[in-house]
Design a protein around this motif. Structure first.
Motif, PDB file in Angstrom:
ATOM      1  N   ILE A 157      55.414  38.438 132.340  1.00 24.25           N
ATOM      2  CA  ILE A 157      55.398  39.566 133.290  1.00 24.25           C
ATOM      3  C   ILE A 157      55.950  39.094 134.632  1.00 24.25           C
ATOM      4  O   ILE A 157      56.821  39.726 135.231  1.00 24.25           O
ATOM      5  N   ALA A 160      59.613  38.325 134.453  1.00 26.46           N
ATOM      6  CA  ALA A 160      60.430  39.536 134.454  1.00 26.46           C
ATOM      7  C   ALA A 160      60.513  40.141 135.848  1.00 26.46           C
ATOM      8  O   ALA A 160      61.570  40.615 136.266  1.00 26.46           O
ATOM      9  N   LEU A 161      59.393  40.088 136.602  1.00 30.07           N
ATOM     10  CA  LEU A 161      59.390  40.688 137.940  1.00 30.07           C
ATOM     11  C   LEU A 161      60.293  39.916 138.895  1.00 30.07           C
ATOM     12  O   LEU A 161      60.816  40.479 139.851  1.00 30.07           O
ATOM     13  N   THR A 162      60.461  38.605 138.672  1.00 31.79           N
ATOM     14  CA  THR A 162      61.223  37.800 139.618  1.00 31.79           C
ATOM     15  C   THR A 162      62.611  37.459 139.099  1.00 31.79           C
ATOM     16  O   THR A 162      63.310  36.650 139.713  1.00 31.79           O
ATOM     17  N   LEU A 165      65.667  37.803 141.445  1.00 32.78           N
ATOM     18  CA  LEU A 165      65.573  37.226 142.788  1.00 32.78           C
ATOM     19  C   LEU A 165      66.242  35.860 142.848  1.00 32.78           C
ATOM     20  O   LEU A 165      66.204  35.098 141.880  1.00 32.78           O
ATOM     21  N   LEU A 171      57.772  32.172 144.120  1.00 35.20           N
ATOM     22  CA  LEU A 171      57.083  33.466 144.048  1.00 35.20           C
ATOM     23  C   LEU A 171      56.447  33.645 142.673  1.00 35.20           C
ATOM     24  O   LEU A 171      55.329  34.143 142.554  1.00 35.20           O
ATOM     25  N   LEU A 175      52.599  34.718 141.827  1.00 34.40           N
ATOM     26  CA  LEU A 175      52.247  35.920 141.077  1.00 34.40           C
ATOM     27  C   LEU A 175      51.430  35.586 139.847  1.00 34.40           C
ATOM     28  O   LEU A 175      50.494  36.313 139.481  1.00 34.40           O
ATOM     29  N   ALA A 221      54.129  45.860 129.980  1.00 37.90           N
ATOM     30  CA  ALA A 221      54.312  45.473 131.382  1.00 37.90           C
ATOM     31  C   ALA A 221      55.602  44.681 131.555  1.00 37.90           C
ATOM     32  O   ALA A 221      56.339  44.875 132.527  1.00 37.90           O
ATOM     33  N   ALA A 224      58.508  47.097 131.379  1.00 35.32           N
ATOM     34  CA  ALA A 224      58.617  47.884 132.618  1.00 35.32           C
ATOM     35  C   ALA A 224      59.153  47.022 133.747  1.00 35.32           C
ATOM     36  O   ALA A 224      60.001  47.456 134.538  1.00 35.32           O
ATOM     37  N   ALA A 225      58.674  45.766 133.818  1.00 36.41           N
ATOM     38  CA  ALA A 225      59.117  44.869 134.890  1.00 36.41           C
ATOM     39  C   ALA A 225      60.603  44.570 134.765  1.00 36.41           C
ATOM     40  O   ALA A 225      61.330  44.529 135.765  1.00 36.41           O
ATOM     41  N   ILE A 228      62.580  47.443 136.032  1.00 39.17           N
ATOM     42  CA  ILE A 228      62.575  47.480 137.497  1.00 39.17           C
ATOM     43  C   ILE A 228      63.535  46.430 138.054  1.00 39.17           C
ATOM     44  O   ILE A 228      64.336  46.700 138.950  1.00 39.17           O
ATOM     45  N   ALA A 229      63.450  45.219 137.483  1.00 37.06           N
ATOM     46  CA  ALA A 229      64.236  44.113 138.041  1.00 37.06           C
ATOM     47  C   ALA A 229      65.732  44.333 137.832  1.00 37.06           C
ATOM     48  O   ALA A 229      66.541  43.931 138.666  1.00 37.06           O
ATOM     49  N   GLY A 232      66.418  48.521 139.268  1.00 33.05           N
ATOM     50  CA  GLY A 232      65.930  48.847 140.605  1.00 33.05           C
ATOM     51  C   GLY A 232      65.134  50.120 140.616  1.00 33.05           C
ATOM     52  O   GLY A 232      64.985  50.792 139.634  1.00 33.05           O
TER      53      GLY A 232
END
Lengths: 232, 251
Positions: A157, A160-162, A165, A171, A175, A221, A224-225, A228-229, A232
């Motif tokens: 998760i 995937a969120l980072t 970046l 980070l 997290l 999750a 979804a992440a 988003i990544a 956007g």
């Protein structure tokens, strides 16, 4: 990759994703083995830094092995989606007709097969170095095998969120480490209970429960992440 | 009812409504906090065992309650933002996250200050203390993730998702004192049984809790309003509003 065709069934796409991940891991042996080397190296540092007395080392061994395995997993997480993001195959995965959560699960399974499972198998060997009594080898390995699967799922998760970046590594640990804590408590708890001759079954059962919960929720999750990544 | 909620979801209308509610919330918060502080710190009796150190209770309990409530609200706002893409939900989340982190820190610090005279130690690795510490790191992660993205929209959605994932920690904190045998005492307030302390102590505590919540609502309104102004600064209604207050003509 084989996941692009609309007629391809989910099972075929899933197996193709898993096979691709495993082949990739096999071709980049250096990157695949790095967490294991890290694990062995850091464990070798503890006797030098703490104490060389076998009985004191044995008392600390479950916690040291677990924390180090957790950090080794964290180390390997950053690469989980990085290359796929760089070469565009992650976008293909997002566009594939098969559900993203299922495909992501194949990636996480591959991550555990080449990361968490070898860590669990290596841990008893390093336990010997830390003077861990023979009776705790099996609980240690089982707890690490169960726990590292949860760590892969939860960590994915954060990965995937980072993924998009530039400097996501630091980070990622901020997290993910708080979310790792329950796994660490029950995992190290099982190994510690086995060391003092107590019942470790309850800890393993809770680890299994955590894994079941993570298996149920984390793929959604992660999917979804990733959306988003990437989008956007 | 639904139409009213939908209307409130518009930043311009929320800005006006919040602006009207805001002074009342601040007045209520100041009155309750003043009364609660005086009552708790001066008139309430000292504990027969703990002496005056029990008065830390009047800060510790409200901050700890708020730390968890704010996280639940953060996750709820994140869910609303992810599902319905209501921008206002994200503005609220951005406005309250630092406050929640501060409340968590205050609960931990006041707990440590209280722990020294009563437990004889600043810190124990007890289930509730540990899970509160984890919550602090989760808050920091949610705040940091928002800032890490260069595209504000992506950062907002990523941090909303993380808040939703991190909310699993809240029930762990809540029930940690029931599930594990730990040093921290069980819940102070409950809906189903009378409080385990005399009324002369729980009444001022209740006033303080209400005061902290009123303070939170007032601060959330104020901070959300400034967040709205910052993000909507290019829209017509903000320009007109600014022009009206500064007396210059809108361009």
């Amino acid at each position: 990759m084989g996941a692009g065709d609309a007629d391809t069934g989910l099972a075929t796409a899933w197996a193709a994703t898993l096979g691709r991940e495993l082949r990739r891991a096999g071709r980049r042996r250096g990157e695949t083995l790095a967490p294991l080397t890290f694990f062995a190296l850091v464990i070798a540092l503890f006797p030098l830094g703490l104490t060389v007395q076998p009985e004191r080392l044995a008392g600390l061994a479950p916690g040291l092995l677990w924390v180090t395995a957790l950090l080794a997993t964290l180390l390997s997480l950053e690469a989980l989606f990085r290359d796929d993001h760089a070469d565009g195959s992650l976008e293909q995965m997002l566009l594939a007709p098969q559900p993203l959560a299922a495909l992501v699960l194949a990636k996480v399974l591959a991550h555990w097969l080449v990361g968490g499972l070898p860590l669990a198998l290596l841990a008893p060997l390093l336990g010997v170095l830390l003077a861990l009594p023979a009776g705790s080898y099996l609980p240690l390995a089982v707890s690490l095998a169960l726990g590292s699967a949860s760590l892969s799922l939860i960590g994915a998760i954060g990965a995937a969120l980072t993924v998009g970046l530039a400097r996501g590594g630091l980070l990622l640990s901020v997290l993910v480490l708080p979310l790792f804590v329950p796994v660490l408590i029950f995992g190290a708890g099982a190994a510690q209970a086995a060391l003092v001759g107590g019942a470790f079954g309850a800890h393993l059962a809770l680890l299994g429960a955590l894994l079941a919960l993570a298996l149920l929720l984390a793929p959604w999750a992660i999917a979804a992440a990733l959306r988003i990544a990437i989008n956007g | 009812m639904w139409r009213a909620i939908h209307r409130l979801g518009s930043p311009a209308i929320f800005y006006a409504v919040a602006g009207r509610l805001q002074p009342w919330c601040w007045a209520l918060a100041i009155a309750l906090l003043l009364a609660g502080s005086l009552w708790g710190l001066v008139w309430a009796p000292a504990d027969y065992q703990q002496g005056d150190s029990v008065r830390i209770l009047y800060v510790h309990v409200p901050t700890a309650l708020l730390a968890q409530s704010v996280f639940v609200l953060l996750a709820a706002a994140g869910g609303v933002f992810l599902v319905w893409r209501i921008k206002l939900a994200d503005m609220l989340a951005a406005a309250i996250a630092p406050f929640g982190a501060l409340m968590t820190l205050l609960a931990l610090v006041s707990g440590a200050l209280w722990g020294l005279p009563t437990w004889g130690t600043w810190w124990v690795w007890d289930a509730r203390l540990t899970s509160m510490l984890i919550q602090l790191f989760l808050y920091l992660g949610v705040i940091a993730l928002r800032g890490a993205y260069t595209a504000a929209e992506s950062g907002a959605r990523a941090s909303a998702l993380l808040a939703l994932v991190g909310v699993v920690n809240v029930p762990i904190i809540k029930f940690s004192v029931d599930w594990w045998q730990t040093l921290h005492q069980a819940a102070t307030f409950s809906l189903v049984r009378p409080p385990s302390m005399p009324a002369s102590m729980w009444l001022p505590l209740l006033v303080m809790v209400a005061g902290f919540y009123a303070f939170f609502v007032a601060l959330a309104l104020t901070r959300t309003r400034s967040e709205i102004l910052r993000r909507e600064s290019r829209t017509r209604w903000v320009r007109e509003r600014v022009a009206r207050t500064t007396g210059k003509a809108a361009r």
